[in-house]
Design a protein around this motif. Structure first.
Motif, short mmCIF file in Angstrom:
data_model
loop_
_atom_site.label_atom_id
_atom_site.label_comp_id
_atom_site.label_asym_id
_atom_site.label_seq_id
_atom_site.Cartn_x
_atom_site.Cartn_y
_atom_site.Cartn_z
N PHE A 95 -3.42 9.39 13.83
CA PHE A 95 -3.07 10.73 14.29
C PHE A 95 -2.64 10.76 15.76
O PHE A 95 -2.13 11.78 16.23
CB PHE A 95 -4.25 11.68 14.10
N ASP A 96 -2.84 9.67 16.46
CA ASP A 96 -2.40 9.59 17.85
C ASP A 96 -1.06 8.88 17.98
O ASP A 96 -0.59 8.62 19.09
CB ASP A 96 -3.45 8.88 18.70
N GLY A 97 -0.46 8.55 16.84
CA GLY A 97 0.84 7.88 16.85
C GLY A 97 0.77 6.40 17.12
O GLY A 97 1.80 5.77 17.38
N GLN A 98 -0.44 5.81 17.03
CA GLN A 98 -0.63 4.39 17.31
C GLN A 98 -0.59 3.58 16.01
O GLN A 98 -1.13 4.01 14.98
CB GLN A 98 -1.97 4.17 18.01
N ASP A 99 0.03 2.41 16.06
CA ASP A 99 0.12 1.55 14.89
C ASP A 99 -1.27 1.18 14.38
O ASP A 99 -2.19 0.93 15.17
CB ASP A 99 0.87 0.27 15.22
N ILE A 100 -1.42 1.12 13.05
CA ILE A 100 -2.71 0.75 12.46
C ILE A 100 -2.63 -0.52 11.62
O ILE A 100 -3.64 -0.99 11.12
CB ILE A 100 -3.28 1.89 11.60
N TRP A 101 -1.43 -1.09 11.49
CA TRP A 101 -1.26 -2.26 10.63
C TRP A 101 -0.84 -3.49 11.42
O TRP A 101 0.01 -3.40 12.30
CB TRP A 101 -0.19 -2.00 9.56
N THR A 102 -1.40 -4.63 11.06
CA THR A 102 -0.86 -5.93 11.47
C THR A 102 0.28 -6.30 10.54
O THR A 102 1.33 -6.78 10.98
CB THR A 102 -1.95 -7.01 11.43
N THR A 103 0.08 -6.06 9.24
CA THR A 103 1.10 -6.29 8.23
C THR A 103 1.33 -4.98 7.49
O THR A 103 0.53 -4.61 6.63
CB THR A 103 0.67 -7.37 7.23
N PRO A 104 2.38 -4.23 7.83
CA PRO A 104 2.61 -2.94 7.17
C PRO A 104 2.82 -3.12 5.67
O PRO A 104 3.33 -4.15 5.20
CB PRO A 104 3.88 -2.42 7.84
N PRO A 105 2.44 -2.13 4.87
CA PRO A 105 2.59 -2.24 3.42
C PRO A 105 4.05 -2.23 3.00
O PRO A 105 4.88 -1.52 3.59
CB PRO A 105 1.86 -0.99 2.90
N SER A 106 4.36 -3.01 1.97
CA SER A 106 5.70 -3.03 1.39
C SER A 106 5.85 -1.90 0.38
O SER A 106 4.87 -1.24 0.01
CB SER A 106 5.94 -4.37 0.70
N GLU A 107 7.06 -1.69 -0.08
CA GLU A 107 7.28 -0.69 -1.12
C GLU A 107 6.48 -1.03 -2.37
O GLU A 107 5.96 -0.14 -3.06
CB GLU A 107 8.77 -0.57 -1.45
N ALA A 108 6.38 -2.33 -2.68
CA ALA A 108 5.60 -2.75 -3.84
C ALA A 108 4.12 -2.43 -3.63
O ALA A 108 3.42 -2.01 -4.57
CB ALA A 108 5.80 -4.24 -4.10
N ASP A 109 3.63 -2.64 -2.41
CA ASP A 109 2.24 -2.31 -2.09
C ASP A 109 1.99 -0.82 -2.30
O ASP A 109 0.98 -0.41 -2.89
CB ASP A 109 1.92 -2.64 -0.63
N ILE A 110 2.90 0.00 -1.80
CA ILE A 110 2.74 1.46 -1.89
C ILE A 110 2.73 1.91 -3.35
O ILE A 110 1.90 2.73 -3.77
CB ILE A 110 3.84 2.17 -1.10
N GLU A 111 3.63 1.34 -4.16
CA GLU A 111 3.68 1.70 -5.57
C GLU A 111 2.38 1.31 -6.28
O GLU A 111 1.84 2.08 -7.09
CB GLU A 111 4.86 1.02 -6.25
N ALA A 112 1.86 0.12 -5.95
CA ALA A 112 0.60 -0.31 -6.57
C ALA A 112 -0.55 0.62 -6.18
O ALA A 112 -1.40 0.95 -7.01
CB ALA A 112 0.28 -1.75 -6.14
N ARG A 113 -0.55 1.06 -4.93
CA ARG A 113 -1.62 1.96 -4.49
C ARG A 113 -1.47 3.35 -5.12
O ARG A 113 -2.47 4.02 -5.39
CB ARG A 113 -1.60 2.07 -2.96
N ARG A 114 -0.24 3.79 -5.33
CA ARG A 114 -0.02 5.06 -6.03
C ARG A 114 -0.69 5.02 -7.40
O ARG A 114 -1.37 5.96 -7.81
CB ARG A 114 1.48 5.33 -6.21
#
Length: 266
Positions: A95-114
């Motif tokens: 919420f402060d606009g700061q990065d939270i990932w070392t390795t951002p999720p891929s589109e495949a990651d996001i779909e799996a989490r959905r």
């Protein structure tokens, strides 16, 4: 761990709890940076704050953290607040606009989490709303949230204590919005606003269909109303919480008693 916890009740009120979970699977935690692993944007203690306030209320609670996937965002990824700073379906920043990932999720990651987290939560919420509507002819979804009162990245100044969201009056009968507004406005020592910075998230907007007997309203509480301080370790202040719980009890009991009178209204 199951992605959703359900406690069935016989009241017309369903409490949605999309952001109190802190579970992050090990493989996802390994992708977060140190800031992300702090889980700072949790709706801390909200499930405890509301526990027992309305006997018979149904609760649907996501156990996973919003950094895994945000259960209160459109599964398509469309922004709730176009043109304003916000966080997405799988947040890339806090919420402060700061990065939270070392390795951002891929589109495949996001779909799996959905499929693994977001969809089961909403399947459960949909089922409980329909079950309650079958019992009463109406279901009122009260979506429970909290957030820090000072977040310059998201809003200017200090957030009011009670932030009521009905997407500009479209997600519930006018009597429901008015009743909550009245209680909040009369709460001594607290501030309130309706459809201010927070107008209701995807959950409120998606399920709020008054013509179908489904009414939805979001309550975003400033965390200053019940935490010792809006910083780690995020401890609850028992005295603040008890004072606040009295007003939350009034809101929920009023909505439960109001439900038969708004059944079938828009």
């Amino acid at each position: 761990m199951t992605p959703v916890e359900i406690h069935q009740g016989n009241s017309p009120i369903v409490l949605g709890l999309p952001h109190t979970g802190t579970h992050v699977p090990d493989n996802i935690r390994a992708q977060l940076n140190e800031r992300g692993r702090g889980l700072g944007d949790t709706d801390w203690h909200i499930h405890s704050l509301y526990e027992g306030l309305l006997p018979g209320a149904t609760t649907v609670r996501a156990t996973f953290h919003r950094y895994v996937i945000d259960a209160n965002r459109d599964p398509s990824g469309q922004s709730l607040y176009p043109g304003q700073n916000t966080t997405g379906l799988v947040p890339l920043t806090d919420f402060d606009g700061q990065d939270i990932w070392t390795t951002p999720p891929s589109e495949a990651d996001i779909e799996a989490r959905r499929e693994t987290f977001h969809a089961p939560y909403h399947a459960a919420l949909q089922a409980e709303l329909e079950r309650v509507r079958d019992l009463h002819g109406i279901a009122i979804l009260y979506d429970c949230h909290s957030i820090r009162s000072h977040i310059p990245f998201l809003f200017d100044g200090t957030l009011p204590d009670f932030n009521i969201g009905t997407n500009l009056g479209t997600t519930c009968a006018p009597a429901i919005e008015a009743a909550v507004q009245e209680i909040c406005a009369a709460a001594d020592g607290y501030t309130s606003v309706t459809n201010g910075r927070f107008k209701g998230g995807w959950t409120t907007r998606h399920y709020g269909r008054p013509a179908e007997g489904l009414h939805a309203i979001q309550m975003e509480l400033a965390q200053s109303t019940y935490l010792e301080t809006e910083a780690a370790p995020w401890r609850m202040d028992d005295d603040k919480a008890e004072r606040l719980r009295a007003h939350l009890t009034s809101i929920l009991t009023t909505l439960a008693s109001l439900a038969p009178t708004v059944k079938g209204t828009t």
